[in-house]
Design a protein around this motif. Sequence first.
Motif, PDB file in Angstrom:
ATOM      1  N   GLU A 259       0.875  -1.190   0.196  1.00 51.08           N
ATOM      2  CA  GLU A 259       0.208   0.055   0.054  1.00 51.08           C
ATOM      3  C   GLU A 259       0.928   1.389  -0.140  1.00 51.08           C
ATOM      4  OE1 GLU A 259      -3.412   0.154  -0.527  1.00 51.08           O
ATOM      5  OE2 GLU A 259      -3.806  -1.878  -0.364  1.00 51.08           O
ATOM      6  N   ALA A 260       1.868   1.120   0.720  1.00 55.10           N
ATOM      7  CA  ALA A 260       2.915   2.300   0.925  1.00 55.10           C
ATOM      8  C   ALA A 260       3.533   2.860  -0.385  1.00 55.10           C
ATOM      9  CB  ALA A 260       3.662   2.279   2.176  1.00 55.10           C
TER      10      ALA A 260
ATOM     11  N   ASN B 273       2.644   2.020  -3.067  1.00 55.60           N
ATOM     12  CA  ASN B 273       1.486   2.347  -4.490  1.00 55.60           C
ATOM     13  C   ASN B 273       1.182   3.851  -4.280  1.00 55.60           C
ATOM     14  OD1 ASN B 273       0.294   0.450  -6.491  1.00 55.60           O
ATOM     15  ND2 ASN B 273       0.722  -0.797  -4.869  1.00 55.60           N
ATOM     16  N   LEU B 274       0.979   4.168  -3.051  1.00 54.81           N
ATOM     17  CA  LEU B 274       0.819   5.645  -2.693  1.00 54.81           C
ATOM     18  C   LEU B 274       2.015   6.505  -3.065  1.00 54.81           C
ATOM     19  CD1 LEU B 274      -0.761   7.837  -1.326  1.00 54.81           C
ATOM     20  CD2 LEU B 274       0.255   7.261   0.968  1.00 54.81           C
TER      21      LEU B 274
ATOM     22  N   GLU C 103       1.850   7.050  -6.704  1.00 53.66           N
ATOM     23  CA  GLU C 103       0.677   7.903  -7.141  1.00 53.66           C
ATOM     24  C   GLU C 103       1.169   9.200  -6.749  1.00 53.66           C
ATOM     25  OE1 GLU C 103      -2.852   6.737  -4.884  1.00 53.66           O
ATOM     26  OE2 GLU C 103      -2.828   4.525  -5.880  1.00 53.66           O
ATOM     27  N   MET C 104       1.785   9.437  -5.350  1.00 54.95           N
ATOM     28  CA  MET C 104       2.145  10.808  -5.191  1.00 54.95           C
ATOM     29  C   MET C 104       3.490  11.363  -5.998  1.00 54.95           C
ATOM     30  SD  MET C 104       1.786  10.736  -1.240  1.00 54.95           S
ATOM     31  CE  MET C 104       2.182  12.421  -0.929  1.00 54.95           C
TER      32      MET C 104
ATOM     33  N   LEU D  85       5.871   8.301   5.909  1.00 54.39           N
ATOM     34  CA  LEU D  85       5.930   7.620   4.693  1.00 54.39           C
ATOM     35  C   LEU D  85       7.242   7.313   4.446  1.00 54.39           C
ATOM     36  CD1 LEU D  85       4.319   6.121   2.221  1.00 54.39           C
ATOM     37  CD2 LEU D  85       4.390   8.365   0.986  1.00 54.39           C
TER      38      LEU D  85
ATOM     39  N   THR E  35       0.493  -0.831 -10.187  1.00 57.96           N
ATOM     40  CA  THR E  35      -0.490   0.116 -10.323  1.00 57.96           C
ATOM     41  C   THR E  35      -2.017  -1.187 -10.626  1.00 57.96           C
ATOM     42  OG1 THR E  35       0.527   1.789 -10.719  1.00 57.96           O
ATOM     43  CG2 THR E  35      -1.734   1.595 -11.497  1.00 57.96           C
TER      44      THR E  35
ATOM     45  N   ASN F 296      -3.059  -2.887  -7.762  1.00 55.95           N
ATOM     46  CA  ASN F 296      -3.740  -2.319  -6.952  1.00 55.95           C
ATOM     47  C   ASN F 296      -4.907  -1.753  -7.236  1.00 55.95           C
ATOM     48  OD1 ASN F 296      -3.380  -0.852  -4.373  1.00 55.95           O
ATOM     49  ND2 ASN F 296      -3.332   1.201  -5.579  1.00 55.95           N
ATOM     50  N   GLU F 297      -5.002  -1.304  -8.366  1.00 52.34           N
ATOM     51  CA  GLU F 297      -6.408  -0.700  -8.827  1.00 52.34           C
ATOM     52  C   GLU F 297      -7.173  -1.648  -9.521  1.00 52.34           C
ATOM     53  OE1 GLU F 297      -5.530   2.552 -11.464  1.00 52.34           O
ATOM     54  OE2 GLU F 297      -4.486   3.624 -10.205  1.00 52.34           O
TER      55      GLU F 297
END
Length: 352
Positions: A33-34, A36-37, A40-41, A71, A111, A114-115
């Motif tokens: 999760e971290a 993928n964040l 995204e960022m 993070l 991604t 994750n998505e």
Amino acid sequence: MPVNPNFLERLLLLRLNKGPTPILDLFGAASFEAVNLALEMGVFEELMEEDLSIGELVNRLNANKNGVQMLLNFLDAQGYVATDGDRYWNTRMTAKWLTTASETNMAPWLTFWNELVFPFWDDYLETAVREGNPPQTIYEWFNEEPKRWETAQQGFRAAASIIVEEVVDAINLPDGATRMLDVGGGHGLYTIELCRNYSNLSAIVFDYPEALEVARTEIGEAGVENRVEVAGGDYWNDDLGSDYDVAFVFNIIHAHDSEENSRLFKRVSEALKPGGQIAVLDQLEGSARTPVGKAGIGFVGLTYLTTLGAELHSYDDVREWLDTAEFENIRRSSIRRGGPGNTLVQATKSGG
């Protein structure tokens, strides 16, 4: 990246069972999760060319300083970034596998999971396990929102980038080959690389129209528009063409049962010249030997059950389908760079 316990931790957790070893799975889930964040960022992209202080990074990300710090602390512990206490930079692993500057950028693959895949898991894993099938396949789910196809093909392309050179090096083209067919070729990366290596070769990437957008982009960027084209259609019913020298059937057979694959190989055989070559790439049951490999094959098998109501096939299964379709000189190669169980099977159409 999974936590890599030191010697004492491995002894206590894995050998002596003195601690709650499943906690490592919790760390792994949080790490996914971290990461993928961070993707995204744009954290890894910002750190791609230079190291940055927390203040500089926060300003570029337009984010909360404390949140970004937490993070980064976790990503540091997981091996994705490194720090000297004031400045941060990508580790070599991140630079190689998770940045757009790298030819082996796996970010679109993460991604994709994750998505698309894990949300599908959340809805249908239990149903698939209890009943043997999901209520719909993930491909049918993609069709409900065609943008999902683009995300999927970008993910498939990222996974292919890891093994494409090894796969292409292992392909044995018939002498004088000039025409090839890529059945269900999607992103087209394998075909493009093969055509780069063989200047006399032209190709058709055949797949559902929704799956070909990424291929069109790849073909244009590779500059092979004059030799590689796409054709939208259904490989079960639409005309595949004829007189091909070589045909790829890559990452398809896991989605179909034995009867369907036997039929597919016969269709491909009909499209090939006598003496033409078929190449089949997929994850095969029983092909993993190491603990990580066996875990990976188990993971892939559960994924195919959940997303397609399908299962892994064995090399013996593939041989049987090829025999039935009148192929000969059947041989296999293990593809070692990518995920576990990747196997390339090649055969020659009889009569050549």
